[in-house]
Design a protein around this motif. Structure first.
Motif, PDB file in Angstrom:
ATOM      1  N   GLY A   1      -0.281   6.613 -41.504  1.00 46.83           N
ATOM      2  CA  GLY A   1      -0.092   7.963 -42.006  1.00 46.83           C
ATOM      3  C   GLY A   1       0.469   8.744 -40.803  1.00 46.83           C
ATOM      4  N   PHE A   2      -0.170   8.618 -39.642  1.00 48.43           N
ATOM      5  CA  PHE A   2       0.311   9.669 -38.738  1.00 48.43           C
ATOM      6  C   PHE A   2       1.887   9.154 -38.021  1.00 48.43           C
ATOM      7  CE2 PHE A   2      -4.227  10.320 -37.760  1.00 48.43           C
ATOM      8  CZ  PHE A   2      -4.117  11.849 -37.808  1.00 48.43           C
ATOM      9  N   LEU A   3       1.994   7.791 -38.259  1.00 48.35           N
ATOM     10  CA  LEU A   3       3.468   7.447 -37.879  1.00 48.35           C
ATOM     11  C   LEU A   3       4.256   7.765 -38.905  1.00 48.35           C
ATOM     12  CD1 LEU A   3       5.124   5.603 -36.187  1.00 48.35           C
ATOM     13  CD2 LEU A   3       4.766   3.518 -37.807  1.00 48.35           C
ATOM     14  N   PHE A   4       4.034   7.979 -40.376  1.00 44.06           N
ATOM     15  CA  PHE A   4       4.779   8.352 -41.122  1.00 44.06           C
ATOM     16  C   PHE A   4       5.322   9.913 -40.791  1.00 44.06           C
ATOM     17  CE2 PHE A   4       5.610  10.761 -45.060  1.00 44.06           C
ATOM     18  CZ  PHE A   4       6.462  10.138 -45.643  1.00 44.06           C
ATOM     19  N   LEU A   5       4.127  10.620 -40.726  1.00 47.25           N
ATOM     20  CA  LEU A   5       4.324  12.276 -40.212  1.00 47.25           C
ATOM     21  C   LEU A   5       5.136  12.284 -38.983  1.00 47.25           C
ATOM     22  CD1 LEU A   5       0.974  13.539 -41.162  1.00 47.25           C
ATOM     23  CD2 LEU A   5       2.980  13.939 -42.432  1.00 47.25           C
ATOM     24  N   GLY A   6       5.125  11.450 -38.016  1.00 47.21           N
ATOM     25  CA  GLY A   6       5.813  11.638 -36.808  1.00 47.21           C
ATOM     26  C   GLY A   6       7.245  11.328 -36.994  1.00 47.21           C
ATOM     27  N   ILE A   7       7.554  10.183 -37.745  1.00 47.64           N
ATOM     28  CA  ILE A   7       8.965  10.016 -38.038  1.00 47.64           C
ATOM     29  C   ILE A   7       9.644  11.254 -38.977  1.00 47.64           C
ATOM     30  CG2 ILE A   7      10.522   8.579 -39.687  1.00 47.64           C
ATOM     31  CD1 ILE A   7       8.586   6.076 -38.917  1.00 47.64           C
ATOM     32  N   LYS A   8       8.617  11.766 -40.084  1.00 49.12           N
ATOM     33  CA  LYS A   8       9.415  12.818 -40.784  1.00 49.12           C
ATOM     34  C   LYS A   8       9.457  14.200 -39.833  1.00 49.12           C
ATOM     35  CE  LYS A   8       9.839  13.041 -44.369  1.00 49.12           C
ATOM     36  NZ  LYS A   8      11.610  13.150 -44.753  1.00 49.12           N
ATOM     37  N   GLY A   9       8.414  14.346 -38.558  1.00 48.24           N
ATOM     38  CA  GLY A   9       8.469  15.438 -37.782  1.00 48.24           C
ATOM     39  C   GLY A   9      10.112  15.200 -36.969  1.00 48.24           C
ATOM     40  N   TYR A  10      10.416  13.881 -36.774  1.00 47.11           N
ATOM     41  CA  TYR A  10      11.691  13.855 -36.004  1.00 47.11           C
ATOM     42  C   TYR A  10      12.803  13.992 -36.774  1.00 47.11           C
ATOM     43  CZ  TYR A  10      15.569  10.851 -34.376  1.00 47.11           C
ATOM     44  OH  TYR A  10      16.743  10.595 -34.052  1.00 47.11           O
ATOM     45  N   GLU A  11      12.839  13.669 -37.959  1.00 45.20           N
ATOM     46  CA  GLU A  11      13.849  14.190 -39.083  1.00 45.20           C
ATOM     47  C   GLU A  11      13.753  15.716 -39.144  1.00 45.20           C
ATOM     48  OE1 GLU A  11      14.621  12.083 -42.721  1.00 45.20           O
ATOM     49  OE2 GLU A  11      13.028  10.984 -42.437  1.00 45.20           O
ATOM     50  N   TYR A  12      12.769  16.299 -39.340  1.00 43.07           N
ATOM     51  CA  TYR A  12      12.876  17.728 -39.459  1.00 43.07           C
ATOM     52  C   TYR A  12      13.312  18.484 -38.126  1.00 43.07           C
ATOM     53  CZ  TYR A  12       9.871  18.337 -43.842  1.00 43.07           C
ATOM     54  OH  TYR A  12       9.506  18.187 -44.783  1.00 43.07           O
ATOM     55  N   SER A  13      13.121  17.748 -37.128  1.00 44.90           N
ATOM     56  CA  SER A  13      13.473  18.479 -35.911  1.00 44.90           C
ATOM     57  C   SER A  13      15.148  18.519 -35.721  1.00 44.90           C
ATOM     58  CB  SER A  13      12.993  17.917 -34.574  1.00 44.90           C
ATOM     59  OG  SER A  13      13.544  16.518 -34.513  1.00 44.90           O
TER      60      SER A  13
END
Lengths: 375, 148
Positions: free
Chosen positions: A105-117
């Motif tokens: 779940g944290f990995l998912f959020l990390g990738i999503k955060g990368y996309e958002y950035s």
């Protein structure tokens, strides 16, 4: 293997525990919640010819979306296996699987955060996206103005001047004064070296702003604006008046190449409109200038994205709410994991319920992935 | 888990193998979706049809097996049918007005899009004039710049 799961007490109504009934009712509302977003997205897309689909435009990474899909599927698998393990009274194993789910779940959020950035870096944000060439040019000018103001405020902080016109005037006065002096102190030399690029930047800004504001091609020199405005193009003597004005003002255009005003006019006797290509070319030119580049490094070219704002609103609404659901799911897994070795069969219902919730989160992503990333 | 497995006294059977096969099926479906995008199908409708069909299959796998609806009793219909009806009503209710337009649209984006089409195909049909240039570092000199 026999489970020692407490029996559900006999009762009227649906033969499932109240907690599970509650979770399913909640998921029912959640289905409607996300279907509203997804349905609206589909309908808006249907009704918007020219909707942005190029991933280079929208900065959508299919690879990141694909990896995130795999991450959620794997985490869903771990949840269901964790529930299976807890029913089989393999509590340590169940705890480990839930830990893996939490990490995924944290990995998912990390990738999503990368996309958002990436979206933030390219200003793919609701309300920030130009949808026509004119809006794109205005955006460059507005951003350039902010940069100029910030640079002037920093450089002239000790003068207490706040108005841009006053600051520019101070800049011009000081530069003229230092240039006329025979011997400059080291401090003055340093200031002159600092002020000259600033002056050049301000001039470039005024030049760009006036061209965009007047919608006149950037090939038409700013210095001739006032004269052009006062000339009556329909009269026969405008050319003579213009020549007189040029002589009187010793005007030199384009690095000394004196050109006839007529060369800037189209067949109707009008100055051509400024184009986004010209504005962006100016930005590129400033980036290539070693003196200006450090000052305007944050100024970017701008390009319109038709329906970009609607796209960005939908994208952040859907993925944002999904990410919030992921965070809530992680909190619930954190609650179970906190139990550590105290995890027992009585927790099976709770694990099942958060499992149902987590599968629903996966389910939403299963539809978001093709809709946002592929179609 | 389904009702009968929470019953208490009956024997517990692990569904580990079934879950793993479903996991593999879901991975394969994801691969199909990505492959459908990578092979550049002749039209977008076909791509949309394939990836949405795959998404529905994946959703069914998750709901039936991972969420145990396959093993649950008839209450699932009672609970989910009204929800699904209401959920699907939203896009169908919005579509005639927003998605299909029974009236002439006057949005500035429509005019921009029509101008792009008239000027030469709207930059590859992406609805994005020069949108590729959202990468500031990338230059595409071959593509003509759009002017007013």
């Amino acid at each position: 293997m026999t489970t020692h799961h407490p029996k559900t007490p006999l009762k009227m109504g649906i033969p499932i525990p109240n907690s599970k009934l509650g979770m399913w009712l909640f998921l029912g509302t959640e289905i409607m919640f996300f279907t509203a977003f997804i349905g609206t997205f589909i309908v808006l897309k249907m009704g918007s010819p020219g909707w942005p689909t190029d991933v280079h435009v929208t900065h959508i990474s299919i690879m990141a979306g694909g990896i995130n899909t795999f991450v959620l599927i794997l985490s869903s698998y771990f949840v269901v296996v964790a529930h299976d393990a807890i029913l089989g009274q393999k509590f340590a194993k169940a705890w480990q699987f839930m830990l893996w789910t939490l990490l995924l779940g944290f990995l998912f959020l990390g990738i999503k955060g990368y996309e958002y950035s990436g979206k933030f870096a390219h200003d793919i944000l609701p309300g920030h996206i130009p949808e026509s060439d004119k809006q794109a040019m205005d955006k460059v000018v507005r951003k350039f103005g902010e940069i100029v103001q910030s640079r002037l405020d920093t450089a002239l902080a000790d003068t207490k001047l706040t108005k841009r016109e006053d600051q520019k005037s101070e800049l011009d006065t000081k530069i003229a004064e230092w240039k006329s002096k025979a011997d400059l102190t080291e401090k003055e030399k340093a200031k002159l070296a600092e002020y000259e690029p600033l002056q050049q930047m301000v001039n470039e800004y005024v030049n760009m702003k006036e061209h965009v504001r007047n919608n006149w091609s950037m090939s038409f020199p700013l210095v001739a604006f006032d004269q052009y405005r006062t000339m009556d193009e329909s009269s026969d003597d405008w050319k003579k008046k213009y020549d007189d004005w040029k002589t009187a003002n010793k005007v030199e255009f384009d690095n000394g190449n004196l050109k006839d005003l007529k060369e800037y006019l189209d067949q109707d006797g009008k100055i051509g409109p400024v184009t986004l290509h010209e504005v962006n070319a100016k930005v590129v030119q400033m980036h290539a200038d070693p003196k200006l580049a450090p000052l305007v490094s944050s100024l970017q070219e701008s390009h319109p994205i038709l329906y970009g704002n609607l796209f960005a609103s939908n994208y952040f609404l859907m993925t944002g709410f999904h990410a919030i659901h992921v965070i809530v799911g992680l909190l619930m897994f954190g609650l179970v994991l906190k139990k550590g070795s105290k995890l027992c069969l009585a927790d099976a219902y709770f694990v099942e319920n958060i499992g149902l919730y987590w599968h629903f989160v996966d389910l939403v992503w299963i539809f978001l992935f093709p809709l946002i990333y592929i179609i | 888990m389904s009702d009968h497995e929470h019953g208490g006294d009956e024997e517990f059977h692990s569904h580990g193998k079934l879950y793993f096969s479903i996991f593999l099926v879901l991975c394969c479906f994801t691969g199909i979706s990505i492959a459908a995008d990578l092979i550049h199908l002749p039209n977008r409708a076909m791509l949309a049809g394939i990836v949405l069909a795959v998404a529905v299959c994946k959703a069914l796998c998750v709901m039936l097996i991972f969420m145990h609806l396959k093993f649950e009793r008839a209450w699932k219909y009672l609970l989910l049918t009204p929800t699904l009806i209401l959920a699907f009503t939203i896009p169908f209710a919005l579509a005639p007005d927003v998605g299909m337009h029974y009236y002439t649209q006057t949005a500035p984006q429509i005019r921009e899009f029509e101008a792009q089409q008239a000027a030469g195909g709207g930059h590859g049909g992406h609805g994005n004039p020069g949108g590729h240039d959202a990468h500031p570092a990338e230059a595409h000199p071959a593509e003509p710049e759009k002017t007013h």
